[in-house]
Enzyme design. Structure first.
Site, PDB file in Angstrom:
ATOM      1  N   ILE A  49       0.824  -1.226   0.000  1.00 11.55           N
ATOM      2  CA  ILE A  49       0.000   0.000   0.000  1.00 11.55           C
ATOM      3  C   ILE A  49       0.857   1.275   0.000  1.00 11.55           C
ATOM      4  CG2 ILE A  49      -0.282   0.290   2.515  1.00 11.55           C
ATOM      5  CD1 ILE A  49      -3.332   0.686   1.932  1.00 11.55           C
ATOM      6  N   ASP A 101       1.334  -0.837   9.498  1.00  9.56           N
ATOM      7  CA  ASP A 101       1.656   0.377  10.270  1.00  9.56           C
ATOM      8  C   ASP A 101       3.168   0.648  10.221  1.00  9.56           C
ATOM      9  OD1 ASP A 101       1.316   2.515  11.989  1.00  9.56           O
ATOM     10  OD2 ASP A 101       0.925   1.299  13.774  1.00  9.56           O
ATOM     11  N   VAL A 124      -2.070  -8.884  12.810  1.00 10.37           N
ATOM     12  CA  VAL A 124      -1.761  -9.004  14.241  1.00 10.37           C
ATOM     13  C   VAL A 124      -3.043  -9.074  15.081  1.00 10.37           C
ATOM     14  CG1 VAL A 124      -0.660  -7.804  16.190  1.00 10.37           C
ATOM     15  CG2 VAL A 124       0.428  -7.772  13.956  1.00 10.37           C
ATOM     16  N   TYR A 125      -4.088  -8.376  14.690  1.00  6.02           N
ATOM     17  CA  TYR A 125      -5.315  -8.318  15.484  1.00  6.02           C
ATOM     18  C   TYR A 125      -6.253  -9.519  15.269  1.00  6.02           C
ATOM     19  CZ  TYR A 125      -4.284  -3.622  17.300  1.00  6.02           C
ATOM     20  OH  TYR A 125      -3.727  -2.555  17.957  1.00  6.02           O
TER      21      TYR A 125
END
Ligand code: AR6
Length: 168
Positions: free
Chosen positions: A12, A35, A121-122
């Site tokens: 992205i 992130d 990760v979540y």
């Protein structure tokens, strides 16, 4: 309306769009996954800028410049951590997409790219998250006249295939 949506496989941070969305955490001060990639590509000015934003609630969104990125803006949103499905995870994920799009419109953004929020990760189940991502964006685009292009960016082949399947 469907014509405004694209599924893209890749990174992205490389996209030259008005805004890319970051799957951040509540601190907005960086982390791993997308992130980390966004902070690395945007440069240290992003961290400096985000310190003044005062964090972000889960499901909300905040905007920053893109700094060294080809994208003009970064919209930071915080997805829910998957805790089994009984903690408003679906609604919170929906809020991420809707609030990011609202913020985009307020800032004159016409093209926007989303990662698969919360599915790394979540640990949000990928198919369930994909259904929410696509249907929330479609609903928004039905009422909105500003956004011309929404790109779902899939980093890995599995995510790409799941998005393709839901989209067809
Ligand atoms: N471009 C597009 N998608 C990417 C990229 C990239 N460069 N890198 C990873 N992805 P994740 P989350 C995909 O874990 O689940 C961070 O530490 C990745 O393959 O980045 O919302 C934050 O600071 C997956 O499909 O985000 C938070 O603490 C998707 O992006 C936490 O992770 C989301 O995975 C947020 O977890």
């Amino acid at each position: 309306m469907k014509a405004k949506i694209e599924i893209h496989k890749g990174d992205i941070t490389k996209l030259k769009v008005d805004a890319i969305v970051n799957a951040a955490n509540n601190s907005l001060l960086g982390g791993g996954g997308v992130d980390g990639a966004i902070h690395r590509a945007a440069g240290p000015e992003l961290l400096e800028y985000n310190r003044k934003l005062g964090g972000c609630e889960t499901g909300d969104a905040k905007i920053s410049p893109g700094f060294k990125l080809p994208a003009k803006f970064i919209i930071h949103t915080v997805g829910p951590v998957w805790r089994g499905g009984n903690y408003n995870e679906d609604e919170l994920l929906e809020n991420c997409y809707r609030n990011s799009l609202k913020l985009a419109v307020e800032n004159g953004v016409k093209s926007i790219a989303f990662p698969a929020i919360s599915t790394g990760v979540y640990s949000f189940p990928l198919e369930r998250a994909t259904r929410i991502a696509i249907s929330t964006v479609k609903d928004f685009l039905e009422k909105d006249k500003t956004i011309e292009r929404v790109i779902f960016v899939c980093f890995d082949e599995n995510t790409y295939q799941v998005y393709k399947n839901f989209f067809e």
